[in-house]
Design an enzyme around this catalytic site. Structure first.
Site, short mmCIF file in Angstrom:
data_model
loop_
_atom_site.label_atom_id
_atom_site.label_comp_id
_atom_site.label_asym_id
_atom_site.label_seq_id
_atom_site.Cartn_x
_atom_site.Cartn_y
_atom_site.Cartn_z
N TRP A 170 0.81 -1.22 0.00
CA TRP A 170 0.00 0.00 0.00
C TRP A 170 0.84 1.27 0.00
O TRP A 170 0.33 2.35 -0.28
CB TRP A 170 -0.90 0.03 1.22
CG TRP A 170 -0.17 -0.31 2.49
CD1 TRP A 170 -0.10 -1.52 3.11
CD2 TRP A 170 0.68 0.57 3.26
NE1 TRP A 170 0.72 -1.46 4.21
CE2 TRP A 170 1.20 -0.19 4.33
CE3 TRP A 170 1.03 1.91 3.16
CZ2 TRP A 170 2.07 0.35 5.28
CZ3 TRP A 170 1.89 2.45 4.10
CH2 TRP A 170 2.40 1.68 5.15
N ASN A 171 2.13 1.16 0.30
CA ASN A 171 2.86 2.42 0.56
C ASN A 171 3.27 3.16 -0.69
O ASN A 171 3.50 4.37 -0.65
CB ASN A 171 4.06 2.15 1.48
CG ASN A 171 5.06 1.19 0.86
OD1 ASN A 171 4.75 0.45 -0.06
ND2 ASN A 171 6.27 1.21 1.38
N PRO A 224 -3.17 -5.48 -6.41
CA PRO A 224 -2.75 -4.39 -5.53
C PRO A 224 -3.16 -4.68 -4.09
O PRO A 224 -3.99 -5.56 -3.84
CB PRO A 224 -3.50 -3.19 -6.08
CG PRO A 224 -4.74 -3.76 -6.69
CD PRO A 224 -4.34 -5.10 -7.22
N ALA A 225 -2.61 -3.94 -3.13
CA ALA A 225 -2.99 -4.10 -1.74
C ALA A 225 -4.47 -3.74 -1.56
O ALA A 225 -4.99 -2.83 -2.21
CB ALA A 225 -2.13 -3.20 -0.85
N GLY A 266 6.99 -6.20 -0.47
CA GLY A 266 6.29 -6.19 0.80
C GLY A 266 7.20 -6.69 1.90
O GLY A 266 8.44 -6.65 1.77
N SER A 267 6.61 -7.18 2.95
CA SER A 267 7.42 -7.59 4.11
C SER A 267 8.17 -8.88 3.84
O SER A 267 7.74 -9.73 3.04
CB SER A 267 6.50 -7.80 5.32
OG SER A 267 5.62 -8.88 5.05
N GLU A 326 11.15 -7.94 -3.34
CA GLU A 326 11.62 -6.67 -2.77
C GLU A 326 11.02 -6.59 -1.37
O GLU A 326 9.84 -6.32 -1.22
CB GLU A 326 11.14 -5.50 -3.63
CG GLU A 326 11.78 -5.44 -4.99
CD GLU A 326 13.26 -5.10 -4.91
OE1 GLU A 326 13.94 -5.20 -5.92
OE2 GLU A 326 13.73 -4.73 -3.81
N LEU A 327 11.81 -6.88 -0.36
CA LEU A 327 11.26 -7.13 0.96
C LEU A 327 11.63 -6.02 1.96
O LEU A 327 11.94 -4.90 1.58
CB LEU A 327 11.73 -8.51 1.43
CG LEU A 327 11.41 -9.66 0.44
CD1 LEU A 327 11.95 -10.98 0.94
CD2 LEU A 327 9.92 -9.75 0.17
N GLU A 370 11.75 -3.03 11.70
CA GLU A 370 11.46 -1.84 10.91
C GLU A 370 10.26 -1.11 11.51
O GLU A 370 9.19 -1.67 11.65
CB GLU A 370 11.10 -2.34 9.52
CG GLU A 370 11.14 -1.39 8.42
CD GLU A 370 10.87 -2.12 7.12
OE1 GLU A 370 10.13 -3.09 7.11
OE2 GLU A 370 11.43 -1.71 6.10
N1 LIG Z 1 11.67 -3.83 -0.42
C1 LIG Z 1 10.71 -3.03 -0.85
O1 LIG Z 1 10.78 -2.44 -1.94
C2 LIG Z 1 9.51 -2.81 -0.01
C3 LIG Z 1 9.28 -3.51 1.17
N2 LIG Z 1 8.15 -3.27 1.92
C4 LIG Z 1 7.99 -3.93 3.23
O2 LIG Z 1 6.60 -4.33 3.43
C5 LIG Z 1 6.17 -3.97 4.74
C6 LIG Z 1 5.11 -2.92 4.71
O3 LIG Z 1 4.22 -3.15 3.69
P1 LIG Z 1 2.96 -4.11 3.95
O4 LIG Z 1 1.98 -3.88 2.88
O5 LIG Z 1 2.47 -4.03 5.35
O6 LIG Z 1 3.59 -5.53 3.78
P2 LIG Z 1 2.84 -6.92 3.65
O7 LIG Z 1 3.92 -7.84 3.34
O8 LIG Z 1 1.93 -7.23 4.78
O9 LIG Z 1 1.86 -6.77 2.37
C7 LIG Z 1 2.40 -6.61 1.10
C8 LIG Z 1 1.41 -7.17 0.09
O10 LIG Z 1 1.31 -8.57 0.29
C9 LIG Z 1 -0.06 -8.95 0.46
N3 LIG Z 1 -0.11 -10.13 1.32
C10 LIG Z 1 -0.12 -10.20 2.66
N4 LIG Z 1 -0.15 -11.48 3.07
C11 LIG Z 1 -0.17 -12.25 1.94
C12 LIG Z 1 -0.20 -13.67 1.68
N5 LIG Z 1 -0.22 -14.56 2.67
N6 LIG Z 1 -0.20 -14.09 0.40
C13 LIG Z 1 -0.17 -13.20 -0.61
N7 LIG Z 1 -0.15 -11.85 -0.44
C14 LIG Z 1 -0.14 -11.39 0.83
C15 LIG Z 1 -0.70 -7.73 1.06
O11 LIG Z 1 -2.07 -7.78 0.83
P3 LIG Z 1 -3.09 -6.90 1.73
O12 LIG Z 1 -2.38 -5.68 2.14
O13 LIG Z 1 -4.23 -6.67 0.82
O14 LIG Z 1 -3.44 -7.78 2.87
C16 LIG Z 1 -0.01 -6.63 0.28
O15 LIG Z 1 -0.62 -6.48 -0.97
C17 LIG Z 1 7.40 -3.49 5.44
O16 LIG Z 1 8.09 -4.55 6.04
C18 LIG Z 1 8.27 -2.92 4.31
O17 LIG Z 1 9.63 -2.87 4.60
C19 LIG Z 1 7.18 -2.42 1.53
C20 LIG Z 1 7.36 -1.73 0.34
C21 LIG Z 1 8.54 -1.84 -0.46
O1 LIG Z 2 8.10 0.54 -1.33
C1 LIG Z 2 9.08 1.19 -1.07
O2 LIG Z 2 9.42 1.49 0.05
C2 LIG Z 2 9.88 1.62 -2.24
O3 LIG Z 2 10.59 0.54 -2.79
C3 LIG Z 2 10.84 2.70 -1.86
S1 LIG Z 2 11.28 3.64 -3.22
O4 LIG Z 2 11.66 2.74 -4.33
O5 LIG Z 2 10.09 4.42 -3.59
O6 LIG Z 2 12.38 4.46 -2.76
#
Ligand SMILES: NC(=O)C1=CN([C@@H]2O[C@H](COP(=O)(O)OP(=O)(O)OC[C@H]3O[C@@H](n4cnc5c(N)ncnc54)[C@H](OP(=O)(O)O)[C@@H]3O)[C@@H](O)[C@H]2O)C=CC1
Ligand SMILES: O=C(O)[C@H](O)CS(=O)(=O)O
Length: 490
Positions: A163-164, A188-189, A241-242, A263-264, A394
């Site tokens: 979502w971010n 998407p989220a 995501g996470s 990308e975690l 984080e």
């Molecule tokens: N490395 C990078 O570029 C990035 C890393 N992150 C990391 O993600 C976290 C924050 O973002 P956040 O959205 O809370 O992360 P989440 O990992 O909770 O969610 C990311 C996406 O995965 C979906 N999701 C959650 N659980 C499952 C599952 N079991 N199976 C399939 N899809 C799933 C979510 O759906 P829904 O939300 O609809 O439940 C969302 O669309 C932080 O740790 C951050 O560091 C975030 C952005 C960029």
């Molecule tokens: O989801 C994120 O945090 C992004 O990967 C960071 S950036 O690419 O927009 O800097």
């Protein structure tokens, strides 16, 4: 502030960009029911979006598989042309896309505008890369043998994004995928589907063939993820995501030996040495820590300041941050919007409480904003130490913990003491120090005398448990290609 869909539509030059349906096989379709999308600044429902359950996800994958065969036959130049049109439409509608993004995610409009341009830059860049997917010839191993190496699209790619950055995290994947000749299914989220459906409207207008780009919003991420991982027609899973969810998806993808890009999570160190330009370091720390209200994977999570400049840095950082404004991202002059939800607020509060219980001092903020809801004061704590939660977890919020250190080797060891390895930053002037620290930091990205490192021109990605693969730069398209060699007897 927003309270209804009607009000959001009234803010748009082109209200048709506010699309509540899914985009499958070139058609906007309803789902099996709907789910609500709320405005984080006020908590009001701004849209009810099509809820795409697993059978419809499977249908989207089937449409993508069928469309991909012909899409791969287009020349790179032909794909480039339609991707360029998509880019042009994104930039022509930048303001509306930004308003929609802020409405569903909360970030200040200025940041949302920046995200739209950043997201579109991946479409622009990879439109060009579509023309440069080169193979190679290799001298034969026998006099009558000729070896040719081809690079061909992997097939159907599926994405799950957070979502971010509800626009850029999709385009950062769809750009190289479509340029390579893949078809794409984006989930998407749940919190932020409107940015995705808006770019689907523009994809349709750009002439991207039906089934090549699909958007399947849903209220059940794990169900969609299972379909992506278990459906043999999907040959690539790309996730942002996470790390926790990344591990789940990698386990699920193992059963079909699916290629993954991950990308975690991050835990970025931000280091200020005693030879740094302190004013520049303060400016960089603010951009790096508080961008998107601290809700990015590359935000500074730990700020290390060398002892000789610690007090000066802390005082200047406090003085600068206390001038910044909290409020609704749609209003002018706002630096901090709301956090995405109550869970995010609780995590920030937990990190602050843990730190103060272990001896840290809050020198700015520390509490929910008087605006209520999910608004939170930007917070700075001094006396941070490695036994505190934010050293390993984080925060993903507006909390800047300041750690004091004595020398280079000490701070490099502290910075590397994490399972993550996405982004890192430091400010220094001495050249030998810059080389030593940049080479010894165990991260995929090192910012030197800058707090902002994101660009489509560079290979964004992490090491250790921050991910697999790279997004952006000419490297980014490789994740969507398969290599094949032809050994011919002549
Ligand atoms: N490395 C990078 O570029 C990035 C890393 N992150 C990391 O993600 C976290 C924050 O973002 P956040 O959205 O809370 O992360 P989440 O990992 O909770 O969610 C990311 C996406 O995965 C979906 N999701 C959650 N659980 C499952 C599952 N079991 N199976 C399939 N899809 C799933 C979510 O759906 P829904 O939300 O609809 O439940 C969302 O669309 C932080 O740790 C951050 O560091 C975030 C952005 C960029
Ligand atoms: O989801 C994120 O945090 C992004 O990967 C960071 S950036 O690419 O927009 O800097």
């Amino acid at each position: 502030m927003l309270d209804t869909t009607t009000e959001l539509r009234s803010l748009l030059k082109d209200p048709s960009l506010l699309e509540h349906r899914a985009y499958i096989g070139g058609q906007f379709v309803d789902g099996d029911g709907t789910f609500d999308v709320t405005n984080p600044a006020r908590g009001d429902v701004i849209a009810q979006v099509a809820d795409i359950k697993r059978p419809q996800v499977a249908g989207a994958i089937a449409q993508a598989e069928a469309a991909q065969k012909d899409w791969a036959k287009w020349t790179g130049k032909e794909r480039a042309g339609v991707l360029r049109k998509w880019y042009d439409l994104m930039m022509a509608n930048q303001e509306d896309l930004a308003v929609i993004l802020t409405a569903e995610m909360g970030k200040p409009l200025a940041e949302a505008r920046g995200e739209i341009a950043y997201g579109a830059s991946f479409i622009e860049f990879f439109a060009e890369e579509a023309k440069r997917i080169y193979g190679e010839t290799i001298p034969g191993h026998q006099r009558d043998k000729r070896i040719t190496v081809l690079k061909q699209p992997i097939g159907v790619a599926a994405s799950i994004t957070p979502w971010n950055f509800p626009n850029a995290m999709i385009t950062r994947k769809a750009g190289p995928a479509l340029a390579a000749g893949c078809a794409f299914v984006a989930r998407p989220a749940e919190l932020t589907p409107l940015s995705a459906t808006a770019i689907a409207v523009l994809a349709d207008r750009a002439g991207i063939p039906a089934g090549v780009f699909n958007v399947v919003p849903s209220s059940n991420a794990s169900e969609t993820g299972l379909e992506f991982c278990e459906n043999n027609a999907v040959r690539k899973l790309t996730f942002t995501g996470s790390t926790e969810v990344g591990r789940i998806l990698m386990r699920q993808a193992a059963d079909t030996v699916m290629k993954c890009s991950m990308e975690l999570g991050g835990n970025a160190p931000f280091i200020v040495f005693d030879d740094a330009d302190i004013d520049a370091a303060v400016e960089g720390a603010i951009m790096c820590k508080f961008r998107n209200n601290g809700q990015t994977c590359v935000c500074a999570n730990r700020i290390y300041v060398q002892a000789g400049v610690y007090d000066e840095f802390a005082a200047k950082l406090k003085a600068a941050v206390e001038k910044m404004n909290i409020g609704d991202g749609l209003d002018d002059g706002i630096h901090f919007g709301p956090l995405i939800n109550a869970k995010a607020v609780t995590k920030v509060q937990d990190h602050i409480a843990d730190a103060t219980a272990k001896g840290a001092e809050v020198i700015l903020g520390g509490n929910p904003s008087e605006l209520g809801g999910t608004f939170f004061q930007p917070t700075i704590v001094t006396g941070a130490s490695k036994d505190m939660l934010f050293s390993t977890d984080e925060t993903f919020g507006p909390l800047a913990p300041l750690f004091k250190f004595e020398d280079e080797d000490e701070v490099i060891a502290l910075a590397n003491d994490t399972i993550f390895g996405l982004a890192s930053y430091f400010y220094a002037k001495d050249l030998s120090r810059v080389y030593k620290v940049a080479e010894e930091l165990e991260y995929g990205i090192v910012g030197v005398n800058t707090g902002i490192i994101s660009t489509e021109l560079a290979p964004f990605g992490g090491v250790k448990q921050s991910g697999l693969g790279r997004e952006g730069s000419h490297h980014g398209i490789e994740d969507y290609l398969e290599m094949k060699y032809i050994c011919m007897s002549v």
